[in-house]
Design an enzyme around this catalytic site. Structure first.
Site, PDB file in Angstrom:
ATOM      1  N   GLU A 100       4.018   1.810  -0.764  1.00 50.05           N
ATOM      2  CA  GLU A 100       4.848   2.080  -1.944  1.00 50.05           C
ATOM      3  C   GLU A 100       4.003   2.318  -3.189  1.00 50.05           C
ATOM      4  O   GLU A 100       4.395   3.058  -4.086  1.00 50.05           O
ATOM      5  CB  GLU A 100       5.865   0.964  -2.183  1.00 50.05           C
ATOM      6  N   PRO A 160       2.615   1.736  12.519  1.00 49.25           N
ATOM      7  CA  PRO A 160       3.198   3.034  12.913  1.00 49.25           C
ATOM      8  C   PRO A 160       2.927   3.363  14.385  1.00 49.25           C
ATOM      9  O   PRO A 160       1.817   3.158  14.878  1.00 49.25           O
ATOM     10  CB  PRO A 160       2.500   4.028  11.979  1.00 49.25           C
ATOM     11  N   SER A 204     -13.901   0.396  13.109  1.00 51.14           N
ATOM     12  CA  SER A 204     -14.913  -0.621  12.773  1.00 51.14           C
ATOM     13  C   SER A 204     -14.854  -1.776  13.771  1.00 51.14           C
ATOM     14  O   SER A 204     -15.893  -2.270  14.228  1.00 51.14           O
ATOM     15  CB  SER A 204     -14.778  -1.146  11.346  1.00 51.14           C
ATOM     16  N   TYR A 244       0.842  -1.210   0.000  1.00 59.31           N
ATOM     17  CA  TYR A 244       0.000   0.000   0.000  1.00 59.31           C
ATOM     18  C   TYR A 244       0.874   1.256   0.000  1.00 59.31           C
ATOM     19  O   TYR A 244       0.715   2.137  -0.850  1.00 59.31           O
ATOM     20  CB  TYR A 244      -0.904  -0.033   1.229  1.00 59.31           C
ATOM     21  N   PHE A 292     -13.689  -1.818  16.924  1.00 64.17           N
ATOM     22  CA  PHE A 292     -14.110  -1.423  18.282  1.00 64.17           C
ATOM     23  C   PHE A 292     -15.628  -1.193  18.337  1.00 64.17           C
ATOM     24  O   PHE A 292     -16.293  -1.612  19.286  1.00 64.17           O
ATOM     25  CB  PHE A 292     -13.372  -0.162  18.746  1.00 64.17           C
TER      26      PHE A 292
HETATM   27  N1  UDP Z   1      -5.810  -1.596  16.081  1.00 60.71           N
HETATM   28  C1  UDP Z   1      -6.145  -2.171  17.297  1.00 60.71           C
HETATM   29  N2  UDP Z   1      -7.174  -3.052  17.331  1.00 60.71           N
HETATM   30  C2  UDP Z   1      -7.919  -3.386  16.233  1.00 60.71           C
HETATM   31  C3  UDP Z   1      -7.582  -2.782  14.992  1.00 60.71           C
HETATM   32  C4  UDP Z   1      -6.522  -1.893  14.955  1.00 60.71           C
HETATM   33  O1  UDP Z   1      -5.511  -1.901  18.340  1.00 60.71           O
HETATM   34  O2  UDP Z   1      -8.848  -4.207  16.367  1.00 60.71           O
HETATM   35  C5  UDP Z   1      -4.710  -0.601  16.042  1.00 60.71           C
HETATM   36  C6  UDP Z   1      -3.646  -0.878  14.989  1.00 60.71           C
HETATM   37  O3  UDP Z   1      -2.648  -1.734  15.479  1.00 60.71           O
HETATM   38  C7  UDP Z   1      -3.138   0.517  14.696  1.00 60.71           C
HETATM   39  C8  UDP Z   1      -4.359   1.431  14.929  1.00 60.71           C
HETATM   40  O4  UDP Z   1      -5.266   0.647  15.699  1.00 60.71           O
HETATM   41  O5  UDP Z   1      -2.136   0.889  15.610  1.00 60.71           O
HETATM   42  C9  UDP Z   1      -5.060   1.860  13.643  1.00 60.71           C
HETATM   43  O6  UDP Z   1      -5.266   0.725  12.848  1.00 60.71           O
HETATM   44  P1  UDP Z   1      -6.130   0.732  11.527  1.00 60.71           P
HETATM   45  O7  UDP Z   1      -6.120  -0.673  10.998  1.00 60.71           O
HETATM   46  O8  UDP Z   1      -7.452   1.348  11.778  1.00 60.71           O
HETATM   47  O9  UDP Z   1      -5.381   1.708  10.503  1.00 60.71           O
HETATM   48  P2  UDP Z   1      -3.877   2.191  10.254  1.00 60.71           P
HETATM   49  O10 UDP Z   1      -3.816   3.552  10.851  1.00 60.71           O
HETATM   50  O11 UDP Z   1      -2.915   1.256  10.938  1.00 60.71           O
HETATM   51  O12 UDP Z   1      -3.744   2.172   8.779  1.00 60.71           O
END
Ligand code: UDP
Length: 311
Positions: free
Chosen positions: A146, A271, A188, A144, A190
């Site tokens: 790159e 990140p 989504s 994604y 949570f």
């Molecule tokens: N995350 C989490 N629980 C979940 C889904 C995501 O703790 O059920 C964390 C994930 O590790 C990241 C952040 O929430 O640090 C945002 O994740 P997301 O997949 O929404 O998007 P990203 O910002 O990583 O592209």
């Protein structure tokens, strides 16, 4: 104006189609429905200014003459782009080149949906557009990161060498109604878990941060950018930063759920922190977001309730 929106059946793309139609434009939406859904467009079934084209934009295609192209096609959640790794690379590279060729041939303006993922796991905080990023080029997320970085390079090359009138928006975490409840994004997951009374899955220790933008704020920023003469990348996102634990707390409050938290391993190259510096957007576009996280979650609650019940 006659507008092409690629990826218009996606979460953000479909809200963009709505906003363009509301401004009086006619819209052709091209989407191969890999991650997009016709449900997101169901309310446009009888709209005479709207046409849906089932089309993989990584293949050459011709929607007819258009005045503006919004290139939004791509899987965008980590779960989706890890599952569709090759398609993600294709739509960012071949898809972007196809759309830029169309823009050149029709003399259309062009706006690329890019991403805060261009900054990778950033060493500069908050992230300004001048920061070149810290991206693992061979990690799982690289398909994604790159491909969007390639898409930005292609956009600037068509601007410089083919005189296409281009814009690049770097979109930070966006949420709201139509977010697919199985896309694995933190909001989504949570919301779904809280409404079902299941444990909220926190990856790592939950101290990593994100900055969440409500979809109507995001679309307003994108439209403002589309009307400007700014060709360099522009951050559009909400600069208020939350740890993932704080985000979980906000979801529990808004849903009134008594779900507990469950800690799971942090995905590779996740990140540590992410927050846009939106000084440029404020200065150039007079834009800034107006909806805070708790208000945006409240505005999304009915959608998530219905989506959870429908499953
Ligand atoms: N995350 C989490 N629980 C979940 C889904 C995501 O703790 O059920 C964390 C994930 O590790 C990241 C952040 O929430 O640090 C945002 O994740 P997301 O997949 O929404 O998007 P990203 O910002 O990583 O592209």
């Amino acid at each position: 104006m006659h507008v092409l929106v690629t990826g218009g059946a996606g979460f953000l793309g479909s809200h963009l189609c709505d906003a363009l139609l509301a401004e009086g434009h006619s819209v052709v939406c091209a989407d191969n429905l890999l991650t997009g859904r016709m449900e997101n467009l169901a309310h446009l079934r009888h709209e005479s200014r709207f046409v849906f084209l089932e089309q993989d934009v990584s293949q050459p295609f011709d929607p007819g003459k258009v005045d503006y192209i919004f290139h939004f096609a791509s899987p965008a959640s980590p779960v989706d782009y890890l599952k569709h790794a090759i398609e993600t690379l294709q739509v960012g590279s071949l898809g972007s080149l196809n759309c830029l060729e169309l823009a050149k041939n029709y003399g259309a303006k062009f706006l690329l949906a890019s991403t805060s993922e261009c900054y990778g796991d950033p060493l500069e905080h908050p992230q300004k557009e001048t920061y070149w990023g810290h991206v693992n080029p061979i990690g799982p997320r690289s398909v994604y990161d790159e491909s969007k970085r390639f898409a930005e390079a292609a956009t600037m090359a068509y601007h410089r060498h083919r005189r296409v009138d281009t814009r690049i928006v770097r979109i930070f975490n966006t949420y709201g109604p139509r977010l697919q409840i199985n896309d694995g994004r933190v909001i989504s997951n949570f919301m779904k878990q809280a409404l079902r009374g299941e444990e909220l899955t926190v990856y790592g220790d939950g101290s990593q941060t994100r900055s969440f933008c409500y979809v109507s704020d995001e679309v307003a920023g994108i439209l403002a950018l589309s009307k400007s003469d700014e060709h360099g990348p522009t951050n559009i996102g909400n600069p208020v930063e939350f740890t993932i634990l704080e985000c979980a707390q906000a979801v529990l409050e808004v849903t009134g759920s008594s779900s507990k938290l469950r800690f799971e391993p942090l995905p590779q190259d996740d990140p540590r922190q992410r927050r846009p510096d939106i000084g440029k957007a404020k200065r150039l576009l007079g834009w800034e977001p107006t909806i805070d996280l708790r208000s945006g979650l409240r505005l999304s609650l009915d959608y998530f309730k219905a989506a959870v019940q429908a499953r």
